[in-house]
Design an enzyme around this catalytic site. Sequence first.
Site, PDB file in Angstrom:
ATOM      1  N   THR A  12       0.849  -1.190   0.000  1.00  0.00           N
ATOM      2  CA  THR A  12       0.000   0.000   0.000  1.00  0.00           C
ATOM      3  C   THR A  12       0.885   1.240   0.000  1.00  0.00           C
ATOM      4  O   THR A  12       1.992   1.220   0.525  1.00  0.00           O
ATOM      5  CB  THR A  12      -0.948   0.031   1.212  1.00  0.00           C
ATOM      6  OG1 THR A  12      -0.195   0.207   2.420  1.00  0.00           O
ATOM      7  CG2 THR A  12      -1.770  -1.247   1.294  1.00  0.00           C
ATOM      8  N   GLY A  13       0.395   2.299  -0.617  1.00  0.00           N
ATOM      9  CA  GLY A  13       1.234   3.491  -0.746  1.00  0.00           C
ATOM     10  C   GLY A  13       2.487   3.170  -1.546  1.00  0.00           C
ATOM     11  O   GLY A  13       3.582   3.619  -1.216  1.00  0.00           O
ATOM     12  N   GLY A  14       2.304   2.430  -2.614  1.00  0.00           N
ATOM     13  CA  GLY A  14       3.457   1.918  -3.363  1.00  0.00           C
ATOM     14  C   GLY A  14       3.848   2.734  -4.575  1.00  0.00           C
ATOM     15  O   GLY A  14       4.650   2.267  -5.388  1.00  0.00           O
ATOM     16  N   SER A  16       5.268   5.831  -4.527  1.00  0.00           N
ATOM     17  CA  SER A  16       6.378   6.761  -4.307  1.00  0.00           C
ATOM     18  C   SER A  16       7.167   6.331  -3.079  1.00  0.00           C
ATOM     19  O   SER A  16       6.730   5.457  -2.321  1.00  0.00           O
ATOM     20  CB  SER A  16       5.867   8.208  -4.109  1.00  0.00           C
ATOM     21  OG  SER A  16       5.113   8.309  -2.908  1.00  0.00           O
ATOM     22  N   GLY A  17       8.327   6.949  -2.885  1.00  0.00           N
ATOM     23  CA  GLY A  17       9.107   6.766  -1.666  1.00  0.00           C
ATOM     24  C   GLY A  17       9.427   5.330  -1.329  1.00  0.00           C
ATOM     25  O   GLY A  17       9.829   4.526  -2.182  1.00  0.00           O
ATOM     26  N   GLY A  19       7.501   2.865  -0.510  1.00  0.00           N
ATOM     27  CA  GLY A  19       6.641   1.876  -1.153  1.00  0.00           C
ATOM     28  C   GLY A  19       7.085   1.538  -2.561  1.00  0.00           C
ATOM     29  O   GLY A  19       7.137   0.360  -2.945  1.00  0.00           O
ATOM     30  N   SER A 137       6.969   3.815  12.924  1.00  0.00           N
ATOM     31  CA  SER A 137       7.871   4.968  12.972  1.00  0.00           C
ATOM     32  C   SER A 137       8.564   5.024  14.323  1.00  0.00           C
ATOM     33  O   SER A 137       7.987   4.627  15.346  1.00  0.00           O
ATOM     34  CB  SER A 137       7.081   6.266  12.755  1.00  0.00           C
ATOM     35  OG  SER A 137       7.891   7.402  13.005  1.00  0.00           O
ATOM     36  N   TYR A 150       0.371  11.519  15.116  1.00  0.00           N
ATOM     37  CA  TYR A 150       1.162  10.631  14.259  1.00  0.00           C
ATOM     38  C   TYR A 150       1.738   9.483  15.078  1.00  0.00           C
ATOM     39  O   TYR A 150       1.623   8.302  14.701  1.00  0.00           O
ATOM     40  CB  TYR A 150       2.278  11.437  13.598  1.00  0.00           C
ATOM     41  CG  TYR A 150       3.166  10.637  12.679  1.00  0.00           C
ATOM     42  CD1 TYR A 150       2.667  10.057  11.515  1.00  0.00           C
ATOM     43  CD2 TYR A 150       4.528  10.478  12.951  1.00  0.00           C
ATOM     44  CE1 TYR A 150       3.486   9.334  10.658  1.00  0.00           C
ATOM     45  CE2 TYR A 150       5.347   9.760  12.097  1.00  0.00           C
ATOM     46  CZ  TYR A 150       4.827   9.192  10.958  1.00  0.00           C
ATOM     47  OH  TYR A 150       5.644   8.477  10.117  1.00  0.00           O
TER      48      TYR A 150
END
Length: 249
Positions: A12-14, A16-17, A19, A137, A150
């Site tokens: 997921t969130g793949g 950019s960055g 991912g 994180s 967060y």
Amino acid sequence: MNRLQDKVALITGGTSGIGLETARQFIAEGARVAITGSSAKSVEAARAELGENALIIQADAGDVAGQKAVAAAIREHFGRLDVLFVNAGIAQFAPLEQWSEDDFDRSIAINLKGPYFLIQALSPLFANPASIVLNTSINAHIGAPNSSVYALTKGALLTLAKTLSGELKDRGIRVNAISPGPIETPLYGKLSSDPEQVKAFTAAITDRIPIGRFGKSSEVAKAVVFFASDESAFTVGSELIIDGGMSNL
């Protein structure tokens, strides 16, 4: 190497960055890969780069109903899932008194609620064995000012790594977490529209990292490959901190 040969993986969130780099490494290791992204622009950019090497799904990580659609796409295209990397998330920082209910709910939805119900929706598709990797994180550990919401969401994911490990172990599903420190991704450029503020912010963070630099997406992706592969078959409910020593100060 072919550590993920013929494994089916969803990131997921793949687009950019971390991912996107993980998708590259998964593909290089022999996996069949699906990725999600929230914006049409990022989805098209990822499709242009990865081409036929990946199934690319536009999806809002915070939309609970949308997680069922993601699971349906995985079922239709692959029929099963060996690896899930829960990577999509947002990082919004503000003092306690500046948080609105809408902003709070958005962070909870994208970083925690959506991922939880994605795992639920994918549950019937997981192979035995299978691996779930949660991207948390170091903010869950260090008590940084302005990171209350967060850190709250990331701390909850760490708890899930342990509780879901206990719940899913009899199905051969391992759940582990990575906890990156500051990583060179587009995320930091989105923290402010003022380039000078972003520069000052990143400089202040760098001063707190013992090895004197931000991490690289490739360094985090290598850890995800390990957790996704059979090399980590005896690693369950654990956390790997990747922060250049920042949390040790």
